[in-house]
Design a protein around this motif. Structure first.
Motif, PDB file in Angstrom:
ATOM      1  N   PHE A 279       0.851  -1.182   0.000  1.00  0.00           N
ATOM      2  CA  PHE A 279       0.000   0.000   0.000  1.00  0.00           C
ATOM      3  C   PHE A 279       0.891   1.237   0.000  1.00  0.00           C
ATOM      4  O   PHE A 279       2.078   1.164   0.322  1.00  0.00           O
ATOM      5  CB  PHE A 279      -0.970   0.010   1.186  1.00  0.00           C
ATOM      6  N   THR A 280       0.316   2.383  -0.352  1.00  0.00           N
ATOM      7  CA  THR A 280       1.116   3.588  -0.491  1.00  0.00           C
ATOM      8  C   THR A 280       0.249   4.831  -0.399  1.00  0.00           C
ATOM      9  O   THR A 280      -0.988   4.756  -0.491  1.00  0.00           O
ATOM     10  CB  THR A 280       1.874   3.586  -1.841  1.00  0.00           C
ATOM     11  N   ASP A 281       0.883   5.972  -0.167  1.00  0.00           N
ATOM     12  CA  ASP A 281       0.231   7.285  -0.217  1.00  0.00           C
ATOM     13  C   ASP A 281      -1.005   7.337   0.678  1.00  0.00           C
ATOM     14  O   ASP A 281      -2.122   7.526   0.220  1.00  0.00           O
ATOM     15  CB  ASP A 281      -0.096   7.653  -1.666  1.00  0.00           C
ATOM     16  N   VAL A 282      -0.749   7.200   1.979  1.00  0.00           N
ATOM     17  CA  VAL A 282      -1.823   7.221   2.978  1.00  0.00           C
ATOM     18  C   VAL A 282      -2.237   8.660   3.295  1.00  0.00           C
ATOM     19  O   VAL A 282      -3.417   8.949   3.507  1.00  0.00           O
ATOM     20  CB  VAL A 282      -1.377   6.496   4.259  1.00  0.00           C
ATOM     21  N   HIS A 283      -1.284   9.558   3.364  1.00  0.00           N
ATOM     22  CA  HIS A 283      -1.529  10.991   3.529  1.00  0.00           C
ATOM     23  C   HIS A 283      -2.375  11.328   4.756  1.00  0.00           C
ATOM     24  O   HIS A 283      -3.285  12.162   4.684  1.00  0.00           O
ATOM     25  CB  HIS A 283      -2.157  11.571   2.258  1.00  0.00           C
ATOM     26  N   GLY A 284      -2.092  10.666   5.867  1.00  0.00           N
ATOM     27  CA  GLY A 284      -2.770  11.003   7.102  1.00  0.00           C
ATOM     28  C   GLY A 284      -4.238  10.632   7.142  1.00  0.00           C
ATOM     29  O   GLY A 284      -4.975  11.111   8.006  1.00  0.00           O
ATOM     30  N   ASP A 285      -4.654   9.750   6.251  1.00  0.00           N
ATOM     31  CA  ASP A 285      -6.066   9.370   6.102  1.00  0.00           C
ATOM     32  C   ASP A 285      -6.266   8.001   6.755  1.00  0.00           C
ATOM     33  O   ASP A 285      -6.062   6.961   6.120  1.00  0.00           O
ATOM     34  CB  ASP A 285      -6.405   9.341   4.613  1.00  0.00           C
TER      35      ASP A 285
ATOM     36  N   VAL B 250       0.585  14.227   5.697  1.00  0.00           N
ATOM     37  CA  VAL B 250       0.261  15.455   4.962  1.00  0.00           C
ATOM     38  C   VAL B 250      -1.044  15.266   4.168  1.00  0.00           C
ATOM     39  O   VAL B 250      -1.210  14.270   3.462  1.00  0.00           O
ATOM     40  CB  VAL B 250       1.395  15.935   4.039  1.00  0.00           C
ATOM     41  N   HIS B 251      -1.906  16.228   4.326  1.00  0.00           N
ATOM     42  CA  HIS B 251      -3.244  16.360   3.742  1.00  0.00           C
ATOM     43  C   HIS B 251      -4.325  15.872   4.706  1.00  0.00           C
ATOM     44  O   HIS B 251      -5.318  16.549   4.904  1.00  0.00           O
ATOM     45  CB  HIS B 251      -3.384  15.654   2.384  1.00  0.00           C
ATOM     46  N   GLY B 252      -4.191  14.697   5.293  1.00  0.00           N
ATOM     47  CA  GLY B 252      -5.187  14.192   6.217  1.00  0.00           C
ATOM     48  C   GLY B 252      -5.034  14.769   7.617  1.00  0.00           C
ATOM     49  O   GLY B 252      -4.002  15.338   7.971  1.00  0.00           O
TER      50      GLY B 252
ATOM     51  N   VAL C  32      -1.945   7.545  11.930  1.00  0.00           N
ATOM     52  CA  VAL C  32      -1.454   6.742  10.809  1.00  0.00           C
ATOM     53  C   VAL C  32      -0.055   6.209  11.103  1.00  0.00           C
ATOM     54  O   VAL C  32       0.220   5.013  10.950  1.00  0.00           O
ATOM     55  CB  VAL C  32      -1.463   7.580   9.511  1.00  0.00           C
ATOM     56  N   VAL C  33       0.835   7.091  11.517  1.00  0.00           N
ATOM     57  CA  VAL C  33       2.211   6.663  11.802  1.00  0.00           C
ATOM     58  C   VAL C  33       2.230   5.684  12.973  1.00  0.00           C
ATOM     59  O   VAL C  33       2.951   4.678  12.941  1.00  0.00           O
ATOM     60  CB  VAL C  33       3.112   7.868  12.085  1.00  0.00           C
TER      61      VAL C  33
ATOM     62  N   THR D  13      -3.736   5.048  -1.200  1.00  0.00           N
ATOM     63  CA  THR D  13      -4.647   4.688  -0.113  1.00  0.00           C
ATOM     64  C   THR D  13      -5.621   5.820   0.156  1.00  0.00           C
ATOM     65  O   THR D  13      -6.827   5.613   0.268  1.00  0.00           O
ATOM     66  CB  THR D  13      -3.860   4.369   1.168  1.00  0.00           C
ATOM     67  N   SER D  14      -5.096   7.044   0.278  1.00  0.00           N
ATOM     68  CA  SER D  14      -5.928   8.198   0.642  1.00  0.00           C
ATOM     69  C   SER D  14      -6.925   8.541  -0.452  1.00  0.00           C
ATOM     70  O   SER D  14      -6.642   8.416  -1.645  1.00  0.00           O
ATOM     71  CB  SER D  14      -5.049   9.417   0.915  1.00  0.00           C
TER      72      SER D  14
END
Length: 226
Positions: free
Chosen positions: A6-12, A39-41, A47-48, A198-199
């Motif tokens: 998975f990739t690009d979760v962006h705080g979501d 970043v963004h979410g 998330v982290v 992901t986001s």
């Protein structure tokens, strides 16, 4: 081995939780994240914290780097004002532990024999796989036949054939299915497999996607979570 991607979760956080459940149902035996956790979410720490608690190997994305170094690194690249704004808002919200975690994420890692992971490119975290020159460079830098990437939020298969020709495949084109499988059937070809995103917070609003790479069968299965 069945490797969940998975990739690009962006705080979501919620899409991340859905992706992890989907990968479990697909039978993933191990997991890897291709970067941009934040970043963004609105829930970067959650998330982290989740990724850290599961000890998921993760490469650093451009937004992970930006959230750590914003205001201190003049070389940071922002693709639009919204990206810079959300980076500036994310940085002070990160806990010290999570900031340190993001700072030490590698540019690349080996997820399995013959399979390397990057966020965008081997040389940096920003290169977009829209330009042929960038794709050629990634293939040239690749130490193994299969590279897993993210960053563009678009599920793609990039192939460099033995004769030097390049091919790009959109596995979703022409189908309304939520799951597709592609077989890497040429030993003399190199592949860049882009998982997607992901986001669902960004402007493109693509559905969340996760991938399952079977290293024994040499297949990649993508699952869309609508």
């Amino acid at each position: 081995m069945k490797l969940g991607i998975f990739t690009d979760v962006h705080g979501d956080l919620e899409p991340l939780q859905k992706v992890l459940r989907a990968l479990e149902r697909l039978g993933a035996e191990s997991l890897v994240c291709l970067g941009d956790l934040v970043v963004h979410g609105q829930r970067p720490n959650e998330v982290v914290d989740l990724v850290r608690s599961l000890a998921i190997p993760t490469v650093g994305g451009n937004h992970d780097h930006g959230a750590v170094h914003y205001g201190r690194d003049p070389g940071l690249v922002f693709f639009n004002p919204k990206s810079e704004l959300h980076t500036s808002l994310t940085q002070p919200r990160l806990t010290d532990t999570n900031r340190e975690y993001l700072a030490q994420l590698p540019d690349a890692l080996e997820a399995a024999p013959g399979v390397y992971c990057v966020h965008a490119c081997y040389r940096d975290r920003y290169g977009l796989l829209y330009a042929r020159s960038v794709i050629e460079q990634i293939h040239a830098d690749a130490p193994v036949p299969v590279t897993l990437s993210g960053h563009t939020h678009r599920t793609r298969i990039h192939i460099r054939h033995a004769d030097g020709s390049f091919e790009e495949i959109d596995p979703w084109r022409g189908t309304e299915r939520t799951q597709v499988t592609f077989t890497l059937d040429r030993d003399d070809a190199n592949y860049i497999l882009n998982c997607g995103n992901t986001s669902q917070l960004l402007f493109d609003r693509f559905p969340s996607v996760c991938g399952l790479f079977d290293t024994d069968e040499r297949t990649i299965t993508w699952r869309r979570l609508c």
